[in-house]
Design an enzyme around this catalytic site. Structure first.
Site, PDB file in Angstrom:
ATOM      1  CG  ASP A 239      -2.113  -0.870   1.111  1.00  0.00           C
ATOM      2  OD1 ASP A 239      -2.434  -1.266  -0.021  1.00  0.00           O
ATOM      3  OD2 ASP A 239      -2.752  -1.165   2.140  1.00  0.00           O
TER       4      ASP A 239
ATOM      5  CE  LYS B 278      -7.750   0.596  -3.657  1.00  0.00           C
ATOM      6  NZ  LYS B 278      -6.924  -0.481  -3.123  1.00  0.00           N
TER       7      LYS B 278
END
Length: 404
Positions: free
Chosen positions: A194, A216
């Site tokens: 991530d 993200k």
């Protein structure tokens, strides 16, 4: 003793003669290995008595006899009588049963290693000359610390079935990742990471480990979740050990459940390594206890990207602590809804940006003013928002002695 073996004791009879301090400590190792433990001793420690009462082991309150060894795979002679221990070792030798003589390891046919486990790798240290328990424990501890530091390459060298390990890396500080999390990274052929969490851990990953960044941000989702699932499954089906490095905890708004489901559906072995969730750790690091006796007896953790739901509004107005994740952009709507539901405009709010990192910043204000304050100070995600009395400035200092 020059040849060492690992023994599979699962569901195999281990007989322990004696039930004092030495036996008590070593029995836990046998139970952890899944052995069927039978203790034979006239008296037993409180710990052994409790384990026997729970059915974890069998205890026969009488002296040991030679026939007790007949169905054993391994025997531990750990009575307080050295001569009896030696005799038990001789009985075992007659029956071709491995025996650990706790009084004098040189008289037994086996020695119990000082062991440490690191994922699916176990390290054992034994003395091959005169027994020296303190020495081997010291060596074991040094080796264990080195392995758990993440500096040892634990990747498999032989081809085998692939697997996925979901690792919660915590709020951002690499020091807050669990020991198992570091071990998993050392086992990885592929890391799917991530944008948030302890991404600094990747600095120590070997150069030939594939790093796939699927991070993200609030307005940018370059890799959809179904594609992330496919990456995990595809690499694992190719025989790779895939670590999915996630911020916080995989099962706290981390879509970890979806990823586990995708792996199981594809027949891929998957392990979940819990992480330190930012919902609780980030406030704690900022000096905010999300619960406090006589002040807040419950805490609600909610995803705030869509605003405040009925449960969050009820918690705010009832005096509970509410922790919002992913809520910076939705803060105006959350405040408006809370005030409309009857929340006190003077209720304390704390916004912690990039908690646990060197860029951590805490912005505080009252509920009625926090939107203006956040705009003036240019608060940006990622941030954790805490609403409740516990978020007041110097809350812990003001409570000194108040709940004694």
């Amino acid at each position: 003793m020059t040849v060492l073996f690992g023994l599979d004791l699962a569901d195999k009879r281990v007989v322990v003669a004696g039930a004092g301090a030495v036996a008590t400590r070593r029995i836990r190792r046998f139970l952890a290995a899944g052995a069927a433990v039978r203790v034979v001793a006239p008296a037993a420690s409180d710990d052994i008595e409790r384990q026997a009462s729970h059915g974890d082991l069998a205890w026969e309150a009488r002296p040991i006899e030679p026939a007790d060894l007949d169905d054993a795979w391994l025997v531990l002679a750990a009575t307080d009588d050295a001569a009896l221990n030696d005799a038990i070792a001789a009985w075992a030798l007659e029956r071709r049963v491995w025996c650990i003589d706790a009084s004098d390891a040189s008289k037994g046919t086996a020695r119990q290693a000082a062991m440490s486990t690191h994922g699916d790798v176990t390290v054992g240290v034994v003395s091959v000359d005169a027994p020296d328990p303190h020495r081997i424990r010291s060596v074991r501890d040094a080796i264990a610390d080195y392995i758990d530091s993440g500096q040892v390459d634990l990747r498999r060298r032989r081809e085998g079935a692939g697997r996925v390990i979901l690792v919660g890396s915590g709020p951002g500080d690499p020091g807050l990742v669990t020991v198992r999390g570091r071990q998993a990274l050392a086992e990885a052929d592929v890391v799917v990471t991530d944008r948030l969490g302890a991404t600094g851990l990747l600095v120590a990953v070997p150069y030939d480990v594939e790093i796939v960044n699927v991070g993200k941000s609030p307005d940018n989702h370059p890799v959809p979740q179904d594609q992330i699932n496919a990456i995990l499954v595809d690499r694992a089906l190719a025989g790779k050990t895939v670590v999915r490095l996630k911020g916080g905890d995989p099962f706290v708004f981390g879509r970890g459940g979806e990823e586990v489901h995708a792996c199981l559906e594809a027949g891929v072995d998957v392990e979940v390594v819990p992480g330190v969730t930012s919902a609780l750790s980030v406030p704690a690091l900022a000096g905010i206890p999300v619960t406090h006796r006589a002040i807040s007896n419950s805490v609600l953790v909610t995803s705030g990207h869509a605003g405040a739901d009925a449960a969050a509004l009820a918690a705010i107005t009832s005096g509970s602590t509410v922790v919002f994740l992913m809520a910076v952009n939705a803060l105006p709507g959350i405040v408006e809804a809370a005030l409309a539901a009857g929340a006190d405009p003077e209720l304390s709010v704390a916004i912690i940006e990039r908690g646990s990192t060197s860029q951590e910043r805490v912005t505080r204000g009252e509920l009625g003013a926090i939107v203006r304050i956040a705009a003036e100070t240019a608060v940006k995600p990622p941030a954790v928002i805490v609403i409740g009395e516990v978020a007041a400035p110097d809350f812990l200092g003001s409570q000194a002695g108040a709940t004694s």
